[in-house]
Scaffold this motif. Sequence first.
Motif, short mmCIF file in Angstrom:
data_model
loop_
_atom_site.label_atom_id
_atom_site.label_comp_id
_atom_site.label_asym_id
_atom_site.label_seq_id
_atom_site.Cartn_x
_atom_site.Cartn_y
_atom_site.Cartn_z
N GLU A 59 0.77 -1.11 0.01
CA GLU A 59 0.03 -0.19 -0.21
C GLU A 59 0.87 1.18 0.02
OE1 GLU A 59 -2.87 0.37 3.51
OE2 GLU A 59 -3.70 2.36 2.38
N ARG A 63 3.71 10.59 2.57
CA ARG A 63 4.67 11.07 3.59
C ARG A 63 4.91 12.57 3.28
NH1 ARG A 63 2.26 7.87 5.85
NH2 ARG A 63 3.08 6.21 7.14
N ASN A 117 -4.37 4.87 -2.36
CA ASN A 117 -5.62 5.45 -1.55
C ASN A 117 -6.24 6.68 -2.23
OD1 ASN A 117 -5.81 4.16 1.04
ND2 ASN A 117 -3.45 4.64 1.18
N ASP A 179 -11.65 0.42 1.93
CA ASP A 179 -10.83 0.50 3.15
C ASP A 179 -11.46 0.75 4.43
OD1 ASP A 179 -8.34 0.96 4.34
OD2 ASP A 179 -7.91 2.68 3.07
N GLU A 239 -0.42 -6.47 14.40
CA GLU A 239 0.86 -6.04 15.13
C GLU A 239 1.48 -7.21 15.87
OE1 GLU A 239 -0.01 -2.46 17.62
OE2 GLU A 239 -0.46 -1.11 16.07
N TRP A 258 2.28 -3.71 11.44
CA TRP A 258 3.61 -3.55 11.77
C TRP A 258 4.54 -4.93 11.92
CZ3 TRP A 258 2.71 0.99 15.90
CH2 TRP A 258 2.22 2.06 15.03
P1 C2E Z 1 -5.47 3.75 5.68
O1 C2E Z 1 -5.41 3.95 4.17
O2 C2E Z 1 -6.40 2.92 6.21
O3 C2E Z 1 -3.92 3.21 5.83
C1 C2E Z 1 -3.48 2.60 6.80
C2 C2E Z 1 -2.98 3.23 8.02
O4 C2E Z 1 -2.46 2.44 9.06
C3 C2E Z 1 -1.54 4.20 7.64
O5 C2E Z 1 -1.46 5.52 8.39
C4 C2E Z 1 -0.38 3.14 8.27
O6 C2E Z 1 0.65 3.69 8.39
C5 C2E Z 1 -1.23 2.67 9.45
N1 C2E Z 1 -0.64 1.49 9.80
C6 C2E Z 1 -0.39 0.34 8.99
N2 C2E Z 1 -0.02 -0.74 9.77
C7 C2E Z 1 -0.26 -0.39 11.26
C8 C2E Z 1 0.07 -1.14 12.47
O7 C2E Z 1 0.44 -2.31 12.49
N3 C2E Z 1 -0.33 -0.39 13.56
C9 C2E Z 1 -0.62 0.99 13.75
N4 C2E Z 1 -0.89 1.52 14.65
N5 C2E Z 1 -0.96 1.62 12.37
C10 C2E Z 1 -0.77 0.96 11.33
P2 C2E Z 1 -1.03 6.77 7.64
O8 C2E Z 1 0.14 6.40 6.84
O9 C2E Z 1 -0.87 7.70 8.75
O10 C2E Z 1 -2.41 7.01 6.90
C11 C2E Z 1 -3.49 7.39 7.49
C12 C2E Z 1 -4.48 7.41 6.41
O11 C2E Z 1 -4.49 8.60 5.37
C13 C2E Z 1 -4.82 6.41 5.52
O12 C2E Z 1 -5.37 5.40 5.99
C14 C2E Z 1 -5.36 7.06 4.49
O13 C2E Z 1 -6.86 7.15 4.79
C15 C2E Z 1 -4.90 8.41 4.12
N6 C2E Z 1 -3.72 8.28 3.22
C16 C2E Z 1 -2.58 8.07 3.13
N7 C2E Z 1 -2.02 8.41 1.93
C17 C2E Z 1 -2.93 8.76 1.19
C18 C2E Z 1 -2.75 9.12 -0.03
O14 C2E Z 1 -1.85 8.98 -0.91
N8 C2E Z 1 -4.19 9.47 -0.68
C19 C2E Z 1 -5.32 9.65 0.36
N9 C2E Z 1 -6.38 10.14 -0.45
N10 C2E Z 1 -5.09 9.24 1.53
C20 C2E Z 1 -4.11 9.10 1.86
#
Ligand code: C2E
Length: 292
Positions: A59, A63, A117, A179, A239, A258
């Motif tokens: 995925e 950042r 996403n 999602d 995790e 993770w």
């Molecule tokens: P999402 O699509 O549900 O992405 C999964 C989130 O869970 C990601 O957070 C990821 O870093 C985090 N994650 C993955 N594995 C684990 C784990 O084992 N434990 C924990 N605590 N967290 C985990 P992130 O990267 O902060 O992204 C948050 C949300 O922001 C994403 O949720 C998505 O909805 C959005 N996002 C991120 N990148 C993009 C993008 O390029 N475009 C759009 N439109 N939205 C994005």
Amino acid sequence: YLAKEGRTGVELYQPDKDRNSPERLTLLGDLRRAIDNRELRLHYQPKVRLSSGAVHGVEALLRWRHPVHGPIAPSEYVPLAEQSYLMRQLTAYVIEEALEQAACWWHSGLSVQISVNISARDLLDSALPEQLEVGLARYGLPPSAIQLEVTERILTGDQAYTQETIKELATLGVPLALDDFGTGYSSLIRLQRLAVSEVKIDASFVRRIADSEDDDRIVRSIVDLVRSLGLRSVAEGVESDAVALRLAEMGCDVGQGWLFGKPMPAADATAWLRERSEAAAAQVEYGYQPEV
Ligand code: C2E
Ligand code: MG
Ligand code: MG
Ligand code: MG
């Protein structure tokens, strides 16, 4: 005027509350510049088949290191962008970066699917299928090199236009994942009507299955439902070994979290993928049979 002061006497600033606040507008301006200057990077997090440990895909996650404020989480600025004209640009940028990375991997023998996403509102944009079609052709990639992840909010809002775009994506052959499943409005019937191939179970349920019977039951019933519809289930936020094991027992297809790998810059993700595919090749060579 005293009433305007919060209970603590200090009101925390919450940018979400005021659409046109100066801070929000500044952040949006910074984001626009960041897109133009390619300051935004994609990190890649592995998705792993729970029965065999094989790589299922990655995925792409945004950042952003702000020149003044440092790293800013996507949850801070994606919702902001979603309410503005910038979302379209942001999504176009992310798709372009992902296609470039996919081309790099596929043409070096790592045929890994990249999930991108997108916002539910992006599906109102008829330019999206076209960008994908042109981009895939330019890089000589099959449509399955990319998958789009969209949240349950896809089910509200302007259904007619959304369905039109979804149909175009299906014709093109680009798969769609739902999602954060379980946190919104989805019902069985709505899920059936959507042309999705993958359902991602939200981390808020997954994380607790090892110690909450309620969450264990919820996740198990989602996995069963998804399978009965002929779709693939993906658990987010895996995790621990205990959770991965429990998910595998339930028959959940894919895990992400993770335990398997954090989101990594492209170079690290490449190394991770290479190591995995070499390990898998060695297993085949020595007659290893993954569980089915
Ligand atoms: P999402 O699509 O549900 O992405 C999964 C989130 O869970 C990601 O957070 C990821 O870093 C985090 N994650 C993955 N594995 C684990 C784990 O084992 N434990 C924990 N605590 N967290 C985990 P992130 O990267 O902060 O992204 C948050 C949300 O922001 C994403 O949720 C998505 O909805 C959005 N996002 C991120 N990148 C993009 C993008 O390029 N475009 C759009 N439109 N939205 C994005
Ligand atoms: Mg996602
Ligand atoms: Mg998610
Ligand atoms: Mg999420």
